[in-house]
Write a protein that holds these residues in place. Structure first.
Motif, PDB file in Angstrom:
ATOM      1  N   VAL A 103      -5.672  63.103  86.701  1.00  0.00           N
ATOM      2  CA  VAL A 103      -4.730  62.675  87.931  1.00  0.00           C
ATOM      3  C   VAL A 103      -4.545  64.125  88.758  1.00  0.00           C
ATOM      4  N   GLY A 104      -4.222  65.287  87.697  1.00  0.00           N
ATOM      5  CA  GLY A 104      -3.718  66.450  88.250  1.00  0.00           C
ATOM      6  C   GLY A 104      -5.129  67.046  89.109  1.00  0.00           C
ATOM      7  N   ILE A 105      -6.106  66.907  88.491  1.00  0.00           N
ATOM      8  CA  ILE A 105      -7.343  67.265  89.047  1.00  0.00           C
ATOM      9  C   ILE A 105      -7.492  66.573  90.330  1.00  0.00           C
ATOM     10  N   LEU A 106      -7.428  65.301  90.408  1.00  0.00           N
ATOM     11  CA  LEU A 106      -7.654  64.628  91.392  1.00  0.00           C
ATOM     12  C   LEU A 106      -6.483  65.059  92.666  1.00  0.00           C
ATOM     13  N   GLU A 107      -5.388  65.153  92.220  1.00  0.00           N
ATOM     14  CA  GLU A 107      -4.331  65.781  93.266  1.00  0.00           C
ATOM     15  C   GLU A 107      -4.948  67.124  93.777  1.00  0.00           C
ATOM     16  N   GLN A 108      -5.404  67.748  93.044  1.00  0.00           N
ATOM     17  CA  GLN A 108      -5.898  69.322  93.424  1.00  0.00           C
ATOM     18  C   GLN A 108      -6.946  68.943  94.524  1.00  0.00           C
ATOM     19  N   LEU A 109      -8.002  67.910  94.082  1.00  0.00           N
ATOM     20  CA  LEU A 109      -9.034  67.575  94.947  1.00  0.00           C
ATOM     21  C   LEU A 109      -8.528  67.015  96.360  1.00  0.00           C
ATOM     22  N   ALA A 110      -7.570  66.066  96.379  1.00  0.00           N
ATOM     23  CA  ALA A 110      -6.979  65.662  97.352  1.00  0.00           C
ATOM     24  C   ALA A 110      -5.985  66.265  98.353  1.00  0.00           C
ATOM     25  N   THR A 111      -5.578  67.482  97.687  1.00  0.00           N
ATOM     26  CA  THR A 111      -4.721  68.121  98.612  1.00  0.00           C
ATOM     27  C   THR A 111      -5.407  69.300  99.313  1.00  0.00           C
ATOM     28  N   PRO A 112      -5.217  69.115 100.632  1.00  0.00           N
ATOM     29  CA  PRO A 112      -5.675  70.167 101.609  1.00  0.00           C
ATOM     30  C   PRO A 112      -5.510  71.627 101.298  1.00  0.00           C
ATOM     31  N   GLY A 113      -6.229  72.421 101.331  1.00  0.00           N
ATOM     32  CA  GLY A 113      -6.235  74.026 101.003  1.00  0.00           C
ATOM     33  C   GLY A 113      -6.457  74.399  99.564  1.00  0.00           C
TER      34      GLY A 113
ATOM     35  N   ALA B 130      -3.553  61.152  77.717  1.00  0.00           N
ATOM     36  CA  ALA B 130      -3.521  62.661  77.972  1.00  0.00           C
ATOM     37  C   ALA B 130      -4.862  63.080  78.970  1.00  0.00           C
ATOM     38  N   THR B 131      -5.843  62.305  78.743  1.00  0.00           N
ATOM     39  CA  THR B 131      -6.901  62.724  79.666  1.00  0.00           C
ATOM     40  C   THR B 131      -6.865  62.196  81.193  1.00  0.00           C
ATOM     41  N   LEU B 132      -6.220  60.989  81.056  1.00  0.00           N
ATOM     42  CA  LEU B 132      -5.763  60.373  82.451  1.00  0.00           C
ATOM     43  C   LEU B 132      -4.894  61.344  83.374  1.00  0.00           C
ATOM     44  N   THR B 133      -3.675  61.758  82.389  1.00  0.00           N
ATOM     45  CA  THR B 133      -2.822  62.478  83.017  1.00  0.00           C
ATOM     46  C   THR B 133      -3.616  63.916  83.720  1.00  0.00           C
ATOM     47  N   GLU B 134      -4.353  64.517  82.851  1.00  0.00           N
ATOM     48  CA  GLU B 134      -4.929  65.620  83.372  1.00  0.00           C
ATOM     49  C   GLU B 134      -6.194  65.254  84.516  1.00  0.00           C
TER      50      GLU B 134
END
Length: 155
Positions: free
Chosen positions: A128-138, A122-126
């Protein structure tokens, strides 16, 4: 916030990527897969813009694109806005190779993920969402996009 967090995060991601490539038996150049992923993000792009987005010299990217072209993974076409320039895009074969590489890497990581308990998953899933946010321009107030970098609008 711990000032070392960013360095620790990037180091862990890099180590995991290297391990996944070795474990998955990625036989082609890791640089080729990375460049295909950048081309996928940019869709159809000029070589100069691709070099900027991948933080490489234009001659280096030209050589890499020639290899990708010879493998049938990218298509080249004249730039309608500049007769001297070439635009590159992924072919169906390039998309298939990139998908297969990603799937092999994900499969390599799967046994390690299966060792985690439900709380860790569950922590890793959360995370990954944060990493996607960091990696998503804008996202996170960052108005830049990968195209901004490719077109030289960012430092």
């Amino acid at each position: 916030m711990d000032p070392a967090l960013g360095a620790q995060l990037l180091s862990a991601i890099a180590r995991l990527n290297r391990w996944a490539n070795r474990t998955a038996g990625v036989t082609e150049s890791v640089a080729a897969a990375r460049l295909l992923a950048v081309i996928e993000e940019l869709d159809e792009t000029r070589i100069g813009d691709l070099a900027k987005a991948d933080n490489c010299s234009q001659p280096t990217v030209t050589t890499q694109v020639a290899r990708l072209y010879d493998a049938g993974w990218v298509a080249k076409q004249a730039d309608p806005d500049d007769a001297r320039a070439v635009r590159v895009s992924l072919t169906a074969s390039g998309r298939a190779y990139l998908a297969a590489t990603r799937a092999a890497r994900a499969e390599a990581v799967r046994p390690r993920l299966e060792q985690l308990d439900q709380r860790q998953l569950a922590t890793l899933t959360e995370a990954v969402g944060i990493l996607e946010q960091l990696a998503t321009p804008g996202s996170s107030g960052d108005a830049s996009t990968i195209n901004d970098y490719a077109e030289g609008r960012q430092a």
